[in-house]
Design a protein around this motif. Structure first.
Motif, PDB file in Angstrom:
ATOM      1  N   VAL A 175      -6.968 -14.065   9.646  1.00 24.41           N
ATOM      2  CA  VAL A 175      -6.077 -13.211   8.867  1.00 24.41           C
ATOM      3  C   VAL A 175      -6.396 -11.771   9.227  1.00 24.41           C
ATOM      4  O   VAL A 175      -7.546 -11.324   9.092  1.00 24.41           O
ATOM      5  N   ASP A 176      -5.381 -11.036   9.677  1.00 27.78           N
ATOM      6  CA  ASP A 176      -5.567  -9.653  10.112  1.00 27.78           C
ATOM      7  C   ASP A 176      -4.438  -8.833   9.503  1.00 27.78           C
ATOM      8  O   ASP A 176      -3.269  -9.027   9.844  1.00 27.78           O
ATOM      9  N   ALA A 177      -4.770  -7.951   8.574  1.00 26.58           N
ATOM     10  CA  ALA A 177      -3.752  -7.212   7.838  1.00 26.58           C
ATOM     11  C   ALA A 177      -4.113  -5.735   7.762  1.00 26.58           C
ATOM     12  O   ALA A 177      -5.288  -5.360   7.820  1.00 26.58           O
ATOM     13  N   VAL A 178      -3.086  -4.915   7.596  1.00 26.43           N
ATOM     14  CA  VAL A 178      -3.256  -3.472   7.459  1.00 26.43           C
ATOM     15  C   VAL A 178      -2.562  -3.017   6.188  1.00 26.43           C
ATOM     16  O   VAL A 178      -1.369  -3.298   5.989  1.00 26.43           O
ATOM     17  N   LEU A 179      -3.303  -2.364   5.295  1.00 30.90           N
ATOM     18  CA  LEU A 179      -2.714  -1.857   4.063  1.00 30.90           C
ATOM     19  C   LEU A 179      -1.923  -0.588   4.341  1.00 30.90           C
ATOM     20  O   LEU A 179      -2.327   0.250   5.167  1.00 30.90           O
ATOM     21  N   ARG A 180      -0.801  -0.433   3.637  1.00 25.15           N
ATOM     22  CA  ARG A 180       0.056   0.740   3.774  1.00 25.15           C
ATOM     23  C   ARG A 180      -0.078   1.695   2.598  1.00 25.15           C
ATOM     24  O   ARG A 180       0.611   2.716   2.552  1.00 25.15           O
ATOM     25  N   VAL A 181      -0.933   1.371   1.636  1.00 22.72           N
ATOM     26  CA  VAL A 181      -1.163   2.217   0.474  1.00 22.72           C
ATOM     27  C   VAL A 181      -2.668   2.344   0.266  1.00 22.72           C
ATOM     28  O   VAL A 181      -3.445   1.509   0.742  1.00 22.72           O
ATOM     29  N   PRO A 182      -3.130   3.387  -0.444  1.00 25.32           N
ATOM     30  CA  PRO A 182      -4.562   3.516  -0.704  1.00 25.32           C
ATOM     31  C   PRO A 182      -5.095   2.324  -1.504  1.00 25.32           C
ATOM     32  O   PRO A 182      -4.436   1.835  -2.424  1.00 25.32           O
ATOM     33  N   ALA A 183      -6.262   1.850  -1.148  1.00 22.13           N
ATOM     34  CA  ALA A 183      -6.893   0.730  -1.848  1.00 22.13           C
ATOM     35  C   ALA A 183      -8.404   0.889  -1.752  1.00 22.13           C
ATOM     36  O   ALA A 183      -8.929   1.426  -0.777  1.00 22.13           O
ATOM     37  N   SER A 184      -9.090   0.418  -2.780  1.00 14.18           N
ATOM     38  CA  SER A 184     -10.546   0.520  -2.800  1.00 14.18           C
ATOM     39  C   SER A 184     -11.226  -0.740  -2.301  1.00 14.18           C
ATOM     40  O   SER A 184     -12.446  -0.773  -2.124  1.00 14.18           O
ATOM     41  N   ASP A 205     -12.128  -2.335   5.957  1.00  7.30           N
ATOM     42  CA  ASP A 205     -12.604  -1.093   6.562  1.00  7.30           C
ATOM     43  C   ASP A 205     -11.413  -0.191   6.830  1.00  7.30           C
ATOM     44  O   ASP A 205     -10.552  -0.512   7.659  1.00  7.30           O
ATOM     45  N   ASP A 206     -11.364   0.922   6.098  1.00  9.59           N
ATOM     46  CA  ASP A 206     -10.330   1.923   6.304  1.00  9.59           C
ATOM     47  C   ASP A 206      -8.925   1.312   6.274  1.00  9.59           C
ATOM     48  O   ASP A 206      -8.087   1.588   7.135  1.00  9.59           O
ATOM     49  N   GLY A 207      -8.703   0.477   5.274  1.00  9.29           N
ATOM     50  CA  GLY A 207      -7.383  -0.130   5.093  1.00  9.29           C
ATOM     51  C   GLY A 207      -7.105  -1.335   5.961  1.00  9.29           C
ATOM     52  O   GLY A 207      -6.008  -1.903   5.906  1.00  9.29           O
ATOM     53  N   HIS A 208      -8.069  -1.775   6.750  1.00  9.14           N
ATOM     54  CA  HIS A 208      -7.895  -2.930   7.631  1.00  9.14           C
ATOM     55  C   HIS A 208      -8.612  -4.133   7.011  1.00  9.14           C
ATOM     56  O   HIS A 208      -9.805  -4.057   6.717  1.00  9.14           O
ATOM     57  N   VAL A 209      -7.895  -5.227   6.817  1.00  9.12           N
ATOM     58  CA  VAL A 209      -8.431  -6.427   6.174  1.00  9.12           C
ATOM     59  C   VAL A 209      -8.528  -7.534   7.219  1.00  9.12           C
ATOM     60  O   VAL A 209      -7.544  -7.849   7.902  1.00  9.12           O
ATOM     61  N   ARG A 210      -9.705  -8.134   7.334  1.00  7.47           N
ATOM     62  CA  ARG A 210      -9.897  -9.239   8.273  1.00  7.47           C
ATOM     63  C   ARG A 210     -10.659 -10.361   7.577  1.00  7.47           C
ATOM     64  O   ARG A 210     -11.614 -10.115   6.833  1.00  7.47           O
ATOM     65  N   ALA A 211     -10.249 -11.592   7.875  1.00  5.07           N
ATOM     66  CA  ALA A 211     -10.944 -12.763   7.343  1.00  5.07           C
ATOM     67  C   ALA A 211     -10.626 -13.958   8.226  1.00  5.07           C
ATOM     68  O   ALA A 211      -9.626 -13.960   8.960  1.00  5.07           O
TER      69      ALA A 211
END
Length: 392
Positions: A175-184, A205-211
């Protein structure tokens, strides 16, 4: 473990007359090869009219265009409108991963183009969330010459790189995703063919989600990306993966366990509590004791959401743990599901269908719950469910 989750409504605006002819058979569903977003609409498909409709609706998304085409097809065939679950199913078939969609349909003979654009603009302005507005539009004609215009729009908070819909059991999926809004923060939650939903190790990391997760047995897997955004954690992306099995080509039964328990119950909060109790019994889990103190916490928050017309865990009144503490209650862990839906049954169905919300519903450690259901003037309902381990 994600303990606070929100789900927003499916909203259908229809300026189309009710189907008068007998509906025809539902066409088979043809699944995409992968789930992904930021997918272009094929340049040779839209008409000039559709291009202008698209410009008024929002940034084009290929998967949403496919869903809009399905809405037009269903209208032409005299089939019923898709509810939230049906619309979400259509998104997953098209490989479209976003959540919280709204649909819009108009039809008639000799539709005035400028009037149609004004109606589309008014509908588009009637809802707003954080994120980037994405949309798909399609047009078509019924045998009697009536034109049908359909749109499906949502606000995208993240984008997903391609995730295959079909896989082999015993293999790893990324799963490789990039957030388009600020998130903690963010995490990935997976529901396999059996068992309860579970979070998998996730990097953020810096809006990039990997799993990564394993399709460790044959069957259907549901994958959800949950992000901590401004008003609390919420699902932002969802995908289906089928391991050594073919996806359904007919619409499956989308009802949630326990729905029948609310039938004939006039008190809608009691009806929802009964649905949750029946669902947990179906899953062979201990029942939850309904606590009037948690009811009060849930009701106060449902009222805040209704007044703000916003689904979230903190709409100016604190997060769930703060609100429970402020009520003079204390527990080792607190969970919350909130929703805005067309009915109590559809709220229960949507919360159960969302794998991260189902974590709360099925969590064995929770012993008590509070429930609130408030009416909206438009006929919809605002729902809050508060769960806790033993209160002290």
């Amino acid at each position: 473990m994600r303990a606070w989750l929100a789900v927003a409504p499916f909203a259908l605006f229809s300026d189309a007359p009710a189907e008068a002819s007998a509906p025809q058979a539902e066409p088979a569903w043809d699944w995409a090869s992968a789930t992904a977003s930021r997918v272009d609409v094929p340049g040779d498909l839209p008409t000039d009219r559709e291009v202008e409709l698209q410009r008024h609706c929002g940034a084009a998304e290929g998967g949403l265009r496919a869903v809009a085409e399905r809405l037009v097809e269903r209208k032409v065939l005299g089939l019923p409108y898709l509810d939230l679950d049906g619309l979400t199913f259509a998104q997953r078939v098209a490989g479209e991963p976003h959540v919280w969609p709204r649909a819009w349909i108009v039809s008639g003979r000799a539709l005035d183009h400028d009037a149609t654009l004004r109606k589309l603009d008014a509908w588009r302005a009637s809802f707003h969330d954080i994120g980037e507005r994405r949309c798909g539009v399609a047009t078509g004609y019924a045998p009697d010459g009536s034109e049908v215009v359909a749109a499906i729009a949502l606000d995208a908070l993240a984008d997903l790189l391609p995730l295959p819909i079909r896989a082999r059991s015993g293999t790893w999926q990324t799963v490789d995703a990039v957030l388009r809004v600020p998130a903690s923060g963010a995490e990935v939650v997976v529901l396999g063919p059996t068992g309860e939903p579970h979070a998998v190790p996730t990097s953020f990391d810096d809006g990039h989600v990997r799993a990564r997760f394993a399709t460790d047995r044959p069957g259907a897997f549901t994958v959800q990306v949950v992000a901590d955004v401004a008003n609390g954690p919420r699902p932002v992306l969802e995908a289906k993966v089928f391991a050594d099995t073919e996806p359904p080509r007919a619409t499956p039964n989308l009802a949630a366990p326990g729905e029948e328990a609310g039938s004939g119950v006039s008190d809608r909060a009691a009806a929802l509590a009964g649905m949750v109790a029946a669902m947990r019994a179906f899953e062979k889990l201990p029942s939850l004791a309904r606590d009037s103190r948690l009811d009060a916490v849930a009701r106060a928050h449902a009222l805040r959401m209704k007044q703000a017309h916003t689904v979230g865990h903190d709409v100016g009144d604190g997060d769930p743990t703060e609100r429970v503490d402020n009520a003079g209650l204390h527990a080792k862990e607190i969970g919350e599901n909130v929703a805005h839906a067309q009915s109590v049954v559809l709220a229960h169905r949507a919360l159960y269908a969302s794998v991260s919300h189902r974590e709360n519903l099925l969590r064995a450690e929770f012993t008590s719950m509070g429930v609130a259901v408030l009416d909206d003037p438009d006929g919809s309902v605002w729902v809050a469910e508060v769960f806790s381990t033993p209160l002290r």
